[in-house]
Design an enzyme around this catalytic site. Structure first.
Site, mmCIF file in Angstrom:
data_model
loop_
_atom_site.group_PDB
_atom_site.id
_atom_site.type_symbol
_atom_site.label_atom_id
_atom_site.label_comp_id
_atom_site.label_asym_id
_atom_site.label_seq_id
_atom_site.Cartn_x
_atom_site.Cartn_y
_atom_site.Cartn_z
ATOM 1 N N SER A 10 15.058 -11.114 -3.543
ATOM 2 C CA SER A 10 15.827 -10.502 -4.628
ATOM 3 C C SER A 10 15.318 -9.079 -4.788
ATOM 4 O O SER A 10 15.374 -8.305 -3.834
ATOM 5 C CB SER A 10 15.687 -11.335 -5.908
ATOM 6 O OG SER A 10 16.537 -10.839 -6.926
ATOM 7 N N HIS A 66 19.873 -11.359 -3.336
ATOM 8 C CA HIS A 66 20.687 -11.135 -4.527
ATOM 9 C C HIS A 66 21.224 -9.706 -4.508
ATOM 10 O O HIS A 66 20.459 -8.751 -4.397
ATOM 11 C CB HIS A 66 19.859 -11.362 -5.795
ATOM 12 C CG HIS A 66 19.364 -12.772 -5.906
ATOM 13 N ND1 HIS A 66 18.215 -13.107 -6.587
ATOM 14 C CD2 HIS A 66 19.850 -13.939 -5.423
ATOM 15 C CE1 HIS A 66 18.026 -14.418 -6.522
ATOM 16 N NE2 HIS A 66 19.009 -14.936 -5.812
ATOM 17 N N ASP A 119 14.525 -18.355 -8.592
ATOM 18 C CA ASP A 119 15.429 -18.884 -7.565
ATOM 19 C C ASP A 119 14.641 -19.177 -6.292
ATOM 20 O O ASP A 119 13.825 -18.373 -5.856
ATOM 21 C CB ASP A 119 16.541 -17.877 -7.279
ATOM 22 C CG ASP A 119 17.651 -18.458 -6.418
ATOM 23 O OD1 ASP A 119 17.854 -19.691 -6.455
ATOM 24 O OD2 ASP A 119 18.320 -17.690 -5.712
#
Length: 199
Positions: free
Chosen positions: A19, A46, A139
């Site tokens: 991310s 992401h 995540d």
């Protein structure tokens, strides 16, 4: 999977999640994997869903592996990196067929590392490698648990040296991580695993 694929090596797929700070980390990791990786690589990074992504173009300049945005119902091939498109979950099935989904957000994100890792665990079991790089949030943590519970191998970037420690820290906190490594050590570890039975 065919019997030849079973015989050719212990591991059949690598799944990577990142991310914040991930584009730089992915460039470093993929660039160090070399040109002839014998397995496909699936990536959840992401991204802002409001913009067309140039991630494939950026990463192509940093690695000799093929890099592309994943297509729905595409079959994965060794030596190719498949990126989850913005705002689509990326999943893989038992025959190496990719599925893109716009189902609900997971931990406020889509694509979700957890969904990718859980699909990899279900499809590949002990022949899966999951890797969590820099990022904020949690995540990937549920997903690495799924990979480990099916006999797969889990690598996390060292939270001490990651640009953003949230995702690797959450992964390590599950107790499911086999290797905690500095970013520059991860590619060699992956190559060592996927080539282990090719000597």
């Amino acid at each position: 999977m065919t019997s030849e694929q079973h015989a050719s090596g212990q591991y059949a797929i690598v799944a990577v999640a990142s991310s914040a700070g991930g584009i730089q980390a992915l460039g470093a990791l993929l660039g160090a994997l070399g040109p002839d990786l014998p397995v496909p690589v699936l990536v959840v990074q992401h991204l802002d869903p409001r913009h067309r992504t140039l991630l494939a173009e950026v990463l192509t300049r940093r690695t000799t592996l093929g890099v592309k945005l994943a297509d729905d119902q595409e079959r994965v091939k060794p030596g190719t990196v498949y990126l989850a498109p913005p705002d689509r979950h990326l999943l893989v099935g038992p025959e190496g067929i990719l599925t893109l989904s716009n189902s609900e957000l997971v931990h406020f994100v889509r694509p979700s590392a957890d969904l990718l890792f859980e699909s990899v665990a279900g499809a590949y079991g002990s022949r899966a490698i999951a890797c969590v790089l820099t990022g904020t949030g949690v995540d990937g943590a549920m997903g690495v648990d799924a990979v480990k519970s099916r006999g797969g191998t889990v690598i996390a970037e060292d939270p001490e040296t990651a640009q953003f420690a949230g995702m690797p820290t959450a992964a390590v906190g599950t107790g499911a991580v086999d290797f905690v490594l500095r970013l520059e050590e991860i590619a060699a570890a992956i190559r060592g695993l996927v080539e282990n039975k090719r000597q």
